[in-house]
Design an enzyme around this catalytic site. Sequence first.
Site, PDB file in Angstrom:
ATOM      1  N   TYR A   8      61.297  53.543  36.454  1.00 42.67           N
ATOM      2  CA  TYR A   8      60.934  53.478  35.033  1.00 42.67           C
ATOM      3  C   TYR A   8      59.442  53.792  34.913  1.00 42.67           C
ATOM      4  O   TYR A   8      58.644  53.392  35.768  1.00 42.67           O
ATOM      5  CB  TYR A   8      61.261  52.084  34.500  1.00 42.67           C
ATOM      6  CG  TYR A   8      60.994  51.888  33.043  1.00 42.67           C
ATOM      7  CD1 TYR A   8      61.832  52.443  32.080  1.00 42.67           C
ATOM      8  CD2 TYR A   8      59.896  51.142  32.615  1.00 42.67           C
ATOM      9  CE1 TYR A   8      61.584  52.264  30.723  1.00 42.67           C
ATOM     10  CE2 TYR A   8      59.636  50.956  31.257  1.00 42.67           C
ATOM     11  CZ  TYR A   8      60.485  51.524  30.324  1.00 42.67           C
ATOM     12  OH  TYR A   8      60.231  51.341  28.984  1.00 42.67           O
ATOM     13  N   PRO A   9      59.021  54.532  33.878  1.00 47.54           N
ATOM     14  CA  PRO A   9      57.639  55.015  33.834  1.00 47.54           C
ATOM     15  C   PRO A   9      56.551  53.954  33.996  1.00 47.54           C
ATOM     16  O   PRO A   9      55.456  54.260  34.494  1.00 47.54           O
ATOM     17  CB  PRO A   9      57.554  55.667  32.448  1.00 47.54           C
ATOM     18  CG  PRO A   9      58.939  56.156  32.190  1.00 47.54           C
ATOM     19  CD  PRO A   9      59.841  55.111  32.794  1.00 47.54           C
ATOM     20  N   ALA A  10      56.811  52.709  33.606  1.00 42.77           N
ATOM     21  CA  ALA A  10      55.781  51.674  33.708  1.00 42.77           C
ATOM     22  C   ALA A  10      55.666  51.069  35.103  1.00 42.77           C
ATOM     23  O   ALA A  10      54.771  50.248  35.345  1.00 42.77           O
ATOM     24  CB  ALA A  10      56.067  50.565  32.700  1.00 42.77           C
ATOM     25  N   LYS A  11      56.529  51.459  36.037  1.00 40.87           N
ATOM     26  CA  LYS A  11      56.468  50.909  37.394  1.00 40.87           C
ATOM     27  C   LYS A  11      55.275  51.486  38.155  1.00 40.87           C
ATOM     28  O   LYS A  11      54.641  52.455  37.723  1.00 40.87           O
ATOM     29  CB  LYS A  11      57.764  51.215  38.150  1.00 40.87           C
ATOM     30  CG  LYS A  11      59.026  50.714  37.488  1.00 40.87           C
ATOM     31  CD  LYS A  11      59.048  49.207  37.332  1.00 40.87           C
ATOM     32  CE  LYS A  11      60.380  48.733  36.746  1.00 40.87           C
ATOM     33  NZ  LYS A  11      60.365  47.286  36.458  1.00 40.87           N
ATOM     34  N   VAL A  12      54.986  50.894  39.305  1.00 39.76           N
ATOM     35  CA  VAL A  12      53.867  51.368  40.123  1.00 39.76           C
ATOM     36  C   VAL A  12      54.079  52.825  40.538  1.00 39.76           C
ATOM     37  O   VAL A  12      53.147  53.622  40.543  1.00 39.76           O
ATOM     38  CB  VAL A  12      53.683  50.457  41.350  1.00 39.76           C
ATOM     39  CG1 VAL A  12      52.667  51.041  42.328  1.00 39.76           C
ATOM     40  CG2 VAL A  12      53.210  49.073  40.901  1.00 39.76           C
TER      41      VAL A  12
END
Length: 371
Positions: free
Chosen positions: A185-189
């Site tokens: 998901y885009p907000a992951k590291v």
Amino acid sequence: MGVPFIDIKRFESGLLESWEEKVKVLSKNASFIGGEEVTNLEVNLAAKAETQYSVACANGTDALQLALRALGVGKGDTVLLPDSTFWATFEAVVNVGATPATVDTNPEDLQMDFEDFKKALEKVKPKAAIIVHLYGWGSSRLEDFRNLCKSKGIPLLEDGAQCFGVKYKGESIYKNAFLSTTSFYPAKVLGGAGDGGAVFTNEEALASKVRMLSNHGRTSHYGYGDVGWNSRLDTLQAAFLNLNLPFLDERISSRRKACQKYYEALPSLGVNVIHPPKDFFENGYCNVTLFDPSERPKIQEILKQKGIGFGNIYPGAMSDQEGAKPYIQGRYGEEHRTGRICSSVLNLPLFPYMKDSELEEVFAAVREYKK
């Protein structure tokens, strides 16, 4: 000036140009499903995770469902999982036809409580168990969880959606897991340009089963060994992740620098900031502080006034969710510490390449609250 809770637009020099060129080439060749980018990504992910096998899939929730199906979990089975996690962990169990039962949270590391888990194992006799590595680290009792499940013949699935890049005792946290998953998901590291996920294992049979299930249960183009579903990671997502992987260590380093500043500044401001347990090299995914539930709305109001983003990861226990009531078998842990912790957690801004001036704005807001 205000500080966002997370900023995923701080790309390294040249990355966007490389991405634009990659999209152009892949589009020109109509390379949208499978191919070299996906194959290369799986090789790259396995190398980073220090596992024998990596199977890319459409998203982190599918990764959990594929892993559970590969373990043979289905109708009539019970799965133990933490009461403190994202809803996807809970719904993955339900979506494969099994029954979830939750385990309370340890107040020290904010992970699933090992002693409550031991008691639950005896009462539930689960088909499998899930441990979730929250906040960019994991349980201080991780080896105990692994050893206990192995001794009892209970497969332990490790939900690693928040821990890509984390090291445990000097090795990737995924390396010695029986079966684990992650999310892009885009907000992951390590985030994608949309949804994506992966399953990691050192067991060839499990990897083969996951791969088959993720592609309609195929054994050949028109041969099917099981009923799966379509969970292929598309080529553009794989290409974006391949371009980002070389920058991962640099991003984690910058995240950890911000974490360190929080560790240094917040205690002197009277804020209870949570540190990773011993033996963990965190990836800087999330800042975690605990406030008295009656005080948390006050600091949140000041943060809002200052234009500073914040989060509550997570604001409620799984067992307290309205949607859990028809499915949950039981809640293990008499004190229900998860509920209290969820009402106390406050996450301050943390993302790659945070500026010192942005961190100072956060600290200034905390100082104003303390007045």
